[in-house]
Design an enzyme around this catalytic site. Structure first.
Site, PDB file in Angstrom:
ATOM      1  N   HIS A  14      -5.656 -21.173  -0.324  1.00  0.00           N
ATOM      2  CA  HIS A  14      -6.965 -21.791  -0.535  1.00  0.00           C
ATOM      3  C   HIS A  14      -7.223 -22.834   0.538  1.00  0.00           C
ATOM      4  O   HIS A  14      -6.382 -23.129   1.385  1.00  0.00           O
ATOM      5  CB  HIS A  14      -7.102 -22.368  -1.951  1.00  0.00           C
ATOM      6  CG  HIS A  14      -6.443 -23.690  -2.181  1.00  0.00           C
ATOM      7  ND1 HIS A  14      -6.671 -24.469  -3.288  1.00  0.00           N
ATOM      8  CD2 HIS A  14      -5.543 -24.383  -1.440  1.00  0.00           C
ATOM      9  CE1 HIS A  14      -5.952 -25.572  -3.205  1.00  0.00           C
ATOM     10  NE2 HIS A  14      -5.253 -25.550  -2.113  1.00  0.00           N
ATOM     11  N   CYS A  33      -4.702 -30.029   1.888  1.00  0.00           N
ATOM     12  CA  CYS A  33      -5.466 -28.911   1.313  1.00  0.00           C
ATOM     13  C   CYS A  33      -6.766 -28.665   2.083  1.00  0.00           C
ATOM     14  O   CYS A  33      -7.472 -27.695   1.817  1.00  0.00           O
ATOM     15  CB  CYS A  33      -5.742 -29.141  -0.175  1.00  0.00           C
ATOM     16  SG  CYS A  33      -4.294 -28.804  -1.206  1.00  0.00           S
ATOM     17  N   HIS A  39      -3.987 -22.437   3.614  1.00  0.00           N
ATOM     18  CA  HIS A  39      -2.561 -22.698   3.359  1.00  0.00           C
ATOM     19  C   HIS A  39      -2.271 -22.116   1.984  1.00  0.00           C
ATOM     20  O   HIS A  39      -3.194 -21.849   1.209  1.00  0.00           O
ATOM     21  CB  HIS A  39      -2.247 -24.197   3.376  1.00  0.00           C
ATOM     22  CG  HIS A  39      -2.978 -24.935   2.307  1.00  0.00           C
ATOM     23  ND1 HIS A  39      -4.295 -25.291   2.426  1.00  0.00           N
ATOM     24  CD2 HIS A  39      -2.595 -25.326   1.060  1.00  0.00           C
ATOM     25  CE1 HIS A  39      -4.692 -25.875   1.318  1.00  0.00           C
ATOM     26  NE2 HIS A  39      -3.704 -25.904   0.461  1.00  0.00           N
ATOM     27  N   GLU A 125       0.714 -26.778  -9.174  1.00  0.00           N
ATOM     28  CA  GLU A 125       0.373 -26.384  -7.799  1.00  0.00           C
ATOM     29  C   GLU A 125       1.559 -26.621  -6.874  1.00  0.00           C
ATOM     30  O   GLU A 125       1.808 -25.863  -5.931  1.00  0.00           O
ATOM     31  CB  GLU A 125      -0.848 -27.178  -7.321  1.00  0.00           C
ATOM     32  CG  GLU A 125      -1.359 -26.742  -5.963  1.00  0.00           C
ATOM     33  CD  GLU A 125      -2.524 -27.586  -5.490  1.00  0.00           C
ATOM     34  OE1 GLU A 125      -3.670 -27.111  -5.620  1.00  0.00           O
ATOM     35  OE2 GLU A 125      -2.297 -28.703  -4.990  1.00  0.00           O
TER      36      GLU A 125
END
Ligand code: NI
Length: 136
Positions: A14, A33, A39, A125
């Site tokens: 994402h 992110c 990644h 995550e």
């Protein structure tokens, strides 16, 4: 009432990025992110069902069946996908944050649980952070 949790894993790519913001602000808010070329994360998903065990089997539900449902309804759509681009039920306007993912996964599973009720979706995550959702 007992609570049964099935753990499943998936991998996905994402990028968290708000296109109306400056590059600096995106990096400040989203950190790594925001990496422009995507990644990946190794997600660990906990699906918890609550209810009363069957008096004969002693089971609330068959954990193998729950695993099959999670695989068919969730992992089939998310595993090894780009969450920004590849998943029809994640709209382009919604960033695939872990917070948004737990709510999406809840909606995918809530009516598919064969016995008992969906109680919680927990999604790691990384091994240092997770998000939980209880349907409200
Ligand atoms: Ni990320």
């Amino acid at each position: 009432m007992v609570y049964v949790t099935r753990i499943e894993k998936f991998n996905a790519a994402h990028k968290l990025w708000v296109k109306d913001w400056s590059e600096e602000k995106n990096w400040e808010i989203f950190g790594k992110c925001a990496n422009p070329n995507w990644h990946g994360h190794n997600y660990t998903l906990y699906v918890t069902v609550k209810g009363k065990p069957d008096p004969v089997t002693g089971f609330l539900l068959d954990a193998r069946v729950l695993s099959k449902i999670i695989n068919e309804e969730v992992l089939e759509h998310l595993d090894h996908k780009n969450l920004n681009l590849d998943v029809p039920f994640i709209p382009p306007t919604m960033l695939p944050s872990t917070e948004n993912l737990v709510m999406i996964i809840w909606d995918l599973l809530k009516d598919k649980i064969p016995s008992g009720q969906l109680h919680a979706i927990k999604l790691y995550e990384t091994d240092k952070i997770y998000v939980e959702y209880f349907g409200e």
